[in-house]
Scaffold this motif. Structure first.
Motif, PDB file in Angstrom:
ATOM      1  N   UNK A   1       0.918  -1.065  -0.114  1.00  0.00           N
ATOM      2  CA  UNK A   1       0.093   0.072   0.043  1.00  0.00           C
ATOM      3  C   UNK A   1       0.917   1.293  -0.029  1.00  0.00           C
ATOM      4  N   UNK A   2       0.424   2.398  -0.778  1.00  0.00           N
ATOM      5  CA  UNK A   2       1.339   3.554  -0.987  1.00  0.00           C
ATOM      6  C   UNK A   2       0.391   4.616  -0.816  1.00  0.00           C
ATOM      7  N   UNK A   3       1.116   5.599  -0.141  1.00  0.00           N
ATOM      8  CA  UNK A   3       0.423   7.261   0.083  1.00  0.00           C
ATOM      9  C   UNK A   3       1.265   8.135  -0.249  1.00  0.00           C
ATOM     10  N   UNK A   4       1.083   9.077  -1.104  1.00  0.00           N
ATOM     11  CA  UNK A   4       2.022  10.076  -1.236  1.00  0.00           C
ATOM     12  C   UNK A   4       1.217  11.446  -1.092  1.00  0.00           C
ATOM     13  N   UNK A   5       1.834  12.194  -0.443  1.00  0.00           N
ATOM     14  CA  UNK A   5       1.216  13.735  -0.170  1.00  0.00           C
ATOM     15  C   UNK A   5       2.566  14.830  -0.428  1.00  0.00           C
ATOM     16  N   UNK A   6       2.229  15.843  -1.333  1.00  0.00           N
ATOM     17  CA  UNK A   6       3.134  16.976  -1.734  1.00  0.00           C
ATOM     18  C   UNK A   6       2.850  18.174  -1.018  1.00  0.00           C
ATOM     19  N   UNK A   7       3.714  19.112  -1.041  1.00  0.00           N
ATOM     20  CA  UNK A   7       3.414  20.503  -0.785  1.00  0.00           C
ATOM     21  C   UNK A   7       2.396  21.029  -1.749  1.00  0.00           C
ATOM     22  N   UNK A   8       1.648  21.960  -1.005  1.00  0.00           N
ATOM     23  CA  UNK A   8       1.485  22.806   0.108  1.00  0.00           C
ATOM     24  C   UNK A   8       0.717  21.864   1.380  1.00  0.00           C
ATOM     25  N   UNK A   9       0.635  20.809   1.060  1.00  0.00           N
ATOM     26  CA  UNK A   9      -0.331  19.880   2.102  1.00  0.00           C
ATOM     27  C   UNK A   9       0.614  19.376   3.100  1.00  0.00           C
ATOM     28  N   UNK A  10       1.811  19.439   2.871  1.00  0.00           N
ATOM     29  CA  UNK A  10       3.034  19.017   3.753  1.00  0.00           C
ATOM     30  C   UNK A  10       4.009  19.981   3.946  1.00  0.00           C
ATOM     31  N   UNK A  11       4.469  20.497   4.793  1.00  0.00           N
ATOM     32  CA  UNK A  11       5.380  21.536   5.028  1.00  0.00           C
ATOM     33  C   UNK A  11       6.760  21.107   4.833  1.00  0.00           C
ATOM     34  N   UNK A  12       6.991  19.859   4.971  1.00  0.00           N
ATOM     35  CA  UNK A  12       8.690  19.521   4.959  1.00  0.00           C
ATOM     36  C   UNK A  12       8.987  18.618   3.883  1.00  0.00           C
ATOM     37  N   UNK A  13       8.391  19.015   2.645  1.00  0.00           N
ATOM     38  CA  UNK A  13       8.482  18.378   1.622  1.00  0.00           C
ATOM     39  C   UNK A  13       7.911  17.059   1.448  1.00  0.00           C
ATOM     40  N   UNK A  14       7.807  16.474   0.056  1.00  0.00           N
ATOM     41  CA  UNK A  14       7.231  15.300  -0.272  1.00  0.00           C
ATOM     42  C   UNK A  14       7.396  14.177   0.572  1.00  0.00           C
ATOM     43  N   UNK A  15       5.967  13.408   0.923  1.00  0.00           N
ATOM     44  CA  UNK A  15       6.208  12.288   2.035  1.00  0.00           C
ATOM     45  C   UNK A  15       5.584  11.027   1.103  1.00  0.00           C
ATOM     46  N   UNK A  16       6.351   9.977   0.972  1.00  0.00           N
ATOM     47  CA  UNK A  16       5.826   8.899   0.418  1.00  0.00           C
ATOM     48  C   UNK A  16       5.823   7.701   1.637  1.00  0.00           C
TER      49      UNK A  16
END
Length: 278
Positions: A4-19
């Motif tokens: 399972x994978x989840x990706x969130x990118x700015x501006x929804x996360x402040x410290x850079x893309x998170x995978x």
């Protein structure tokens, strides 16, 4: 492969893309699950017998407690001749070496908000496919109503997963999800239908030492508008503190209570374990 994978990118996360990737590392057998002390041999024997006897089971617990893993393990007890239909949002369930396995996957809407095929549509469709077993990966919305209705229309042996913090909370959440169907179904009616459709709740938890264990196996006794759901533990976690290396000691043990669904064992010609109170 069930990862399972989840990706969130700015501006929804402040410290850079998170995978975030959750890997399924292996296929488990019940013997390995018992060896890890996630449950004891009696609990394993009863659960496997319940699956063969077409007992309706809800698996509850928090995130990453092993609900999907346990469903996959117990599915191995389903007779090979039976037609199994799995319904999921994401392909996670793995039922190896099954000849009659139909995999249904929900479809998200496109960027224009069109083309969605929700779980509820798939549940209704599965009922027209002559299933012997239906496994719903996770109930999240109005499809809970169709799941409960299916159990009332002769589709026994249903298994589904719910996020909840206790067996009682799982039933209450299922009641809430049924009311999200868009139909004006009174809460009391939902509760009554759930109590007569669900036989067993297997609740899993993840503990401070990182272990994933069955915390309780409970049967549903009934529902009243004044008192809500009534459940009774068949197995309860017998915790005995922590070892010197920080591992939780104890396992889920039989309470001696008589299961109320033994009639299904007799109707499906399944032998009741000798140690079960009858």
């Amino acid at each position: 492969d069930g990862s399972r994978i989840n990706v969130i990118i700015p501006p929804l996360v402040l410290n850079g893309p998170v995978v975030t990737i959750r890997r399924k590392l292996r296929r488990w057998a019940m013997e390995e699950y018992v060896a890890l002390e996630s449950l004891d041999e009696q609990a394993a024997e009863l659960l496997q017998a319940c699956v063969r006897a077409k007992v309706n089971v809800v698996f509850s617990g928090g995130t990453s407690t092993g609900k999907t893993t346990l469903v996959a393990i117990l599915s191995q007890a389903i007779p090979e001749s039976e037609r199994v239909i799995t319904i999921e949002n994401v392909a996670e369930l793995d039922l190896p070496k099954r000849r009659h396995w139909v995999r249904l996957i929900a479809k998200s809407p496109n960027l224009e908000g069109r083309g969605e095929v929700p779980l509820r549509t798939l549940v209704r469709n599965a009922l027209r496919m002559r299933p012997d077993r239906i496994i719903l990966g996770e109930a999240r919305g109005g499809e809970a109503l169709d799941v409960v209705q299916a159990k009332h229309s002769g589709h026994d042996g249903f298994m589904t997963v719910l996020h909840a913090n206790s067996p009682l909370a799982a039933l209450e959440r299922l009641q809430t999800l049924m009311q999200m169907s868009g139909l004006e179904v009174p809460p009391a009616s939902c509760g009554t239908q759930i109590a007569s459709a669900i036989d067993l709740i297997v609740h899993l938890a993840r503990f401070v030492d990182g272990s994933r264990r069955i915390a309780a196996i409970s049967q549903v006794l009934g529902y009243s508008q004044a008192g809500g759901f009534t459940v009774e533990e068949l197995f309860s976690l017998d915790a005995a503190g922590f070892s010197s290396n920080g591992q939780l000691q104890g396992t889920c043990r039989y309470t001696g209570v008589r299961p109320k669904f033994l009639k299904k064992f007799h109707l499906n010609n399944i032998q009741v374990p000798t140690w079960v109170t009858v």
